[in-house]
Design a protein around this motif. Structure first.
Motif, PDB file in Angstrom:
ATOM      1  N   TRP A  63       0.852  -1.188   0.000  1.00 16.69           N
ATOM      2  CA  TRP A  63       0.000   0.000   0.000  1.00 16.69           C
ATOM      3  C   TRP A  63       0.888   1.238   0.000  1.00 16.69           C
ATOM      4  O   TRP A  63       1.858   1.318   0.763  1.00 16.69           O
ATOM      5  CB  TRP A  63      -0.920  -0.004   1.219  1.00 16.69           C
ATOM      6  CG  TRP A  63      -1.898  -1.131   1.190  1.00 16.69           C
ATOM      7  CD1 TRP A  63      -3.004  -1.244   0.396  1.00 16.69           C
ATOM      8  CD2 TRP A  63      -1.862  -2.328   1.977  1.00 16.69           C
ATOM      9  NE1 TRP A  63      -3.660  -2.432   0.636  1.00 16.69           N
ATOM     10  CE2 TRP A  63      -2.982  -3.124   1.606  1.00 16.69           C
ATOM     11  CE3 TRP A  63      -1.003  -2.803   2.958  1.00 16.69           C
ATOM     12  CZ2 TRP A  63      -3.250  -4.357   2.167  1.00 16.69           C
ATOM     13  CZ3 TRP A  63      -1.260  -4.036   3.529  1.00 16.69           C
ATOM     14  CH2 TRP A  63      -2.374  -4.802   3.141  1.00 16.69           C
ATOM     15  N   LYS A  64       0.540   2.219  -0.805  1.00 12.13           N
ATOM     16  CA  LYS A  64       1.421   3.356  -1.037  1.00 12.13           C
ATOM     17  C   LYS A  64       1.049   4.592  -0.220  1.00 12.13           C
ATOM     18  O   LYS A  64       1.879   5.482  -0.049  1.00 12.13           O
ATOM     19  CB  LYS A  64       1.418   3.721  -2.529  1.00 12.13           C
ATOM     20  CG  LYS A  64       1.745   2.555  -3.453  1.00 12.13           C
ATOM     21  CD  LYS A  64       3.091   1.921  -3.107  1.00 12.13           C
ATOM     22  CE  LYS A  64       3.406   0.739  -4.037  1.00 12.13           C
ATOM     23  NZ  LYS A  64       4.656   0.046  -3.616  1.00 12.13           N
ATOM     24  N   GLU A  65      -0.200   4.662   0.246  1.00 12.37           N
ATOM     25  CA  GLU A  65      -0.616   5.897   0.914  1.00 12.37           C
ATOM     26  C   GLU A  65      -1.216   5.596   2.292  1.00 12.37           C
ATOM     27  O   GLU A  65      -0.717   4.734   3.001  1.00 12.37           O
ATOM     28  CB  GLU A  65      -1.547   6.691  -0.002  1.00 12.37           C
ATOM     29  CG  GLU A  65      -0.852   7.090  -1.320  1.00 12.37           C
ATOM     30  CD  GLU A  65      -1.507   8.248  -2.029  1.00 12.37           C
ATOM     31  OE1 GLU A  65      -2.031   9.138  -1.357  1.00 12.37           O
ATOM     32  OE2 GLU A  65      -1.470   8.258  -3.279  1.00 12.37           O
ATOM     33  N   HIS A  66      -2.293   6.254   2.653  1.00 11.73           N
ATOM     34  CA  HIS A  66      -2.831   6.197   4.013  1.00 11.73           C
ATOM     35  C   HIS A  66      -3.632   4.912   4.213  1.00 11.73           C
ATOM     36  O   HIS A  66      -4.659   4.698   3.565  1.00 11.73           O
ATOM     37  CB  HIS A  66      -3.725   7.430   4.235  1.00 11.73           C
ATOM     38  CG  HIS A  66      -4.301   7.543   5.604  1.00 11.73           C
ATOM     39  ND1 HIS A  66      -3.804   8.410   6.553  1.00 11.73           N
ATOM     40  CD2 HIS A  66      -5.351   6.912   6.199  1.00 11.73           C
ATOM     41  CE1 HIS A  66      -4.526   8.328   7.655  1.00 11.73           C
ATOM     42  NE2 HIS A  66      -5.466   7.411   7.471  1.00 11.73           N
ATOM     43  N   ILE A  67      -3.177   4.071   5.146  1.00 14.34           N
ATOM     44  CA  ILE A  67      -3.795   2.761   5.380  1.00 14.34           C
ATOM     45  C   ILE A  67      -4.546   2.784   6.712  1.00 14.34           C
ATOM     46  O   ILE A  67      -4.008   3.201   7.730  1.00 14.34           O
ATOM     47  CB  ILE A  67      -2.733   1.649   5.466  1.00 14.34           C
ATOM     48  CG1 ILE A  67      -1.717   1.749   4.332  1.00 14.34           C
ATOM     49  CG2 ILE A  67      -3.396   0.278   5.488  1.00 14.34           C
ATOM     50  CD1 ILE A  67      -0.434   1.002   4.621  1.00 14.34           C
ATOM     51  N   THR A  68      -5.786   2.297   6.694  1.00 13.10           N
ATOM     52  CA  THR A  68      -6.560   2.136   7.932  1.00 13.10           C
ATOM     53  C   THR A  68      -7.111   0.718   7.978  1.00 13.10           C
ATOM     54  O   THR A  68      -7.657   0.225   6.987  1.00 13.10           O
ATOM     55  CB  THR A  68      -7.716   3.149   8.004  1.00 13.10           C
ATOM     56  OG1 THR A  68      -7.176   4.469   8.036  1.00 13.10           O
ATOM     57  CG2 THR A  68      -8.552   2.934   9.253  1.00 13.10           C
ATOM     58  N   ILE A  69      -6.960   0.056   9.122  1.00  8.75           N
ATOM     59  CA  ILE A  69      -7.477  -1.301   9.276  1.00  8.75           C
ATOM     60  C   ILE A  69      -8.594  -1.304  10.314  1.00  8.75           C
ATOM     61  O   ILE A  69      -8.662  -0.439  11.179  1.00  8.75           O
ATOM     62  CB  ILE A  69      -6.372  -2.307   9.647  1.00  8.75           C
ATOM     63  CG1 ILE A  69      -5.765  -2.002  11.025  1.00  8.75           C
ATOM     64  CG2 ILE A  69      -5.284  -2.312   8.580  1.00  8.75           C
ATOM     65  CD1 ILE A  69      -4.759  -3.060  11.488  1.00  8.75           C
ATOM     66  N   ILE A  70      -9.459  -2.298  10.225  1.00 12.92           N
ATOM     67  CA  ILE A  70     -10.635  -2.352  11.081  1.00 12.92           C
ATOM     68  C   ILE A  70     -10.240  -2.510  12.545  1.00 12.92           C
ATOM     69  O   ILE A  70     -10.934  -2.011  13.452  1.00 12.92           O
ATOM     70  CB  ILE A  70     -11.597  -3.489  10.648  1.00 12.92           C
ATOM     71  CG1 ILE A  70     -12.934  -3.376  11.373  1.00 12.92           C
ATOM     72  CG2 ILE A  70     -10.969  -4.853  10.832  1.00 12.92           C
ATOM     73  CD1 ILE A  70     -13.701  -2.089  11.098  1.00 12.92           C
ATOM     74  N   ASP A  71      -9.106  -3.131  12.822  1.00  7.21           N
ATOM     75  CA  ASP A  71      -8.613  -3.301  14.185  1.00  7.21           C
ATOM     76  C   ASP A  71      -8.501  -1.966  14.924  1.00  7.21           C
ATOM     77  O   ASP A  71      -8.634  -1.894  16.155  1.00  7.21           O
ATOM     78  CB  ASP A  71      -7.227  -3.949  14.195  1.00  7.21           C
ATOM     79  CG  ASP A  71      -7.045  -5.081  13.209  1.00  7.21           C
ATOM     80  OD1 ASP A  71      -7.601  -5.001  12.100  1.00  7.21           O
ATOM     81  OD2 ASP A  71      -6.319  -6.032  13.528  1.00  7.21           O
ATOM     82  N   ASN A  72      -8.249  -0.912  14.174  1.00  5.52           N
ATOM     83  CA  ASN A  72      -8.020   0.420  14.737  1.00  5.52           C
ATOM     84  C   ASN A  72      -9.209   0.930  15.541  1.00  5.52           C
ATOM     85  O   ASN A  72      -9.061   1.824  16.386  1.00  5.52           O
ATOM     86  CB  ASN A  72      -7.717   1.394  13.595  1.00  5.52           C
ATOM     87  CG  ASN A  72      -6.847   2.561  14.020  1.00  5.52           C
ATOM     88  OD1 ASN A  72      -6.769   2.898  15.194  1.00  5.52           O
ATOM     89  ND2 ASN A  72      -6.204   3.189  13.069  1.00  5.52           N
TER      90      ASN A  72
END
Length: 424
Positions: free
Chosen positions: A196-205
């Motif tokens: 992934w090259k940019e802003h990553i958000t995962i559901i765990d957050n």
């Protein structure tokens, strides 16, 4: 359309602690096919019941902890997993990049809360205090797991100012990862996850938001709460499919906030339903509603919970990915079950109707009954509480093992269930 599992239509499982009695309409196959989920729920009668003694289960957890505490004497390491066939915890070094460091001290604090024994307080402190340097961690979102599960429990049970200060600094560190153009906290670094090259958000957050809600209440500064709410709203808008199942990872354009990609890293495939991810959603949105009182979050918590319940197999413990349910040779994930059980118990205390209160408590009881059974209990097997968790199968890691966070959320679920019983 969500489908209620077939067993819900004919189950009279007193031994499992959940009684679901269908109306005569469910005997008609065409009626069963055409009924909406809402109509089905109206025709089900729920009765919650634990098939085990809570106090005996607490005693079991304490005995297991005595064994693990005796073997964990290097406090710069932490229990992480027990491989199938092994007896004792593998104990990797504590590190700023290791998200699981807070769970074992958190378990010890919970045991202190249950027993009021100074021994457990002392053991918890030995494992909590070495984590203080991580309050400055800005490398990833997991500072919530690391610090709120450890120092958060410590402050809750002792009220010591120095623990409060650690938590506030941890919250300050976490919000540095918030991108207002995107509306979420960035989860992972691109250096560690270059696909992934940019802003990553995962559901765990979602679970790390609890630290921010706490910080706003403690300091009176709304910035923490505002960021948490915005993150929850953005995730609600972009992380979920039409059936309220969730993606694991969403990549955003860091300058415009546009969604670039939706993926699943630790699940089977991008469009599959990773069980632990769905459990994070159940727990996370129930918590956000508790903290905000905003009905849109309660409505969403119910929807993601119904999706979770709908995917469960006969024993209520999910396969590591719901899309593989029933497939021979695929492993289960007791960690997802424990997280979801804890979230469902909380949700049962938040919903407004008796019907839904009973529904979610009954679902949680069925999960806990299975987790406490010989099929999933680590009694006489190893030093954990639970067997058969799956961490990251696509990466070849932690497959059919004991996991420390499964134990953390299992003990929390038991504590929450006891609290419900005492209130009723």
């Amino acid at each position: 359309m969500l489908q209620i599992p077939n067993r819900f239509l004919s189950l009279l499982a007193v031994g499992m602690g959940l009684i679901l009695i269908p109306s005569c309409d469910f005997m008609d196959k065409s009626a069963k096919t055409n009924q909406s989920v809402a109509e089905k729920k109206e025709n089900l009668i729920f009765q919650e019941s634990l098939g085990f003694n809570l106090e005996e289960q607490f005693q079991f957890c304490e005995e297991q902890l005595k064994k693990s505490a005796a073997g964990h004497t290097d406090y710069n390491t932490h229990p992480r997993l027990i491989e199938s066939g092994d007896t004792h915890w593998e104990m990797p070094k504590n590190d700023v990049l290791v998200w699981t460091v807070g769970f074992y001290p958190g378990i010890l604090w919970q045991m202190y809360d249950i027993t009021h024994k100074e021994y457990w307080k002392e053991e918890a402190l030995k494992r909590t205090l070495p984590l203080e340097p991580y309050k400055y961690n800005k490398e990833h979102h997991d500072i919530g797991f690391m610090m709120y599960c450890s120092y958060g429990q410590a402050y809750r049970l002792t009220g010591k100012k120095e623990y409060r200060d650690v938590l506030i600094q941890s919250a300050k560190s976490l919000i540095t990862r918030f991108n207002p153009k995107v509306g979420t906290i960035k989860s992972w670094s691109n250096e560690l996850h270059p696909q992934w090259k940019e802003h990553i958000t995962i559901i765990d957050n979602m679970l790390n938001l609890e630290l921010l809600f706490w910080a706003s209440k403690e300091t009176g500064d709304p910035v923490y709460r505002d960021i948490a709410v915005k993150h929850a709203e953005t995730t609600m808008a972009n992380h979920f499919r039409d059936d309220f199942s969730c993606y694991h990872v969403v990549e955003y354009d860091e300058n415009t906030g546009a969604v670039r990609n939706k993926n699943t890293s630790q699940g089977y495939a991008d469009e599959s339903v990773w069980a632990r991810g769905q459990a994070w959603a159940v727990y996370g949105y129930s918590m956000v509603y508790r903290e905000t009182g905003d009905p849109k979050f309660l409505d969403f918590a119910k929807k993601v919970s119904e999706r979770y319940i709908a995917g469960l197999p006969e024993d209520y413990i999910p396969y590591w990915d719901f899309s593989l349910t029933g497939k021979k040779g695929e492993s289960r994930d007791a960690s997802a079950a424990a997280i979801a059980a804890s979230g469902l118990i909380e949700l049962s205390s938040l919903v407004k109707t008796t019907e839904l209160q009973k529904r979610y408590r009954a679902a949680a009881d069925a999960i806990l009954n299975s987790l406490a059974s010989p099929a999933y209990s680590a009694k006489n097997v190893n030093d954990a509480f639970l067997l058969h968790s799956t961490g990251a199968k696509p990466q070849g890691n932690e497959i059919d093992v004991a996991l420390i966070y499964a134990d953390y959320y299992y003990l929390e679920a038991l504590r929450r269930r006891k609290s419900l019983s005492e209130k009723s």
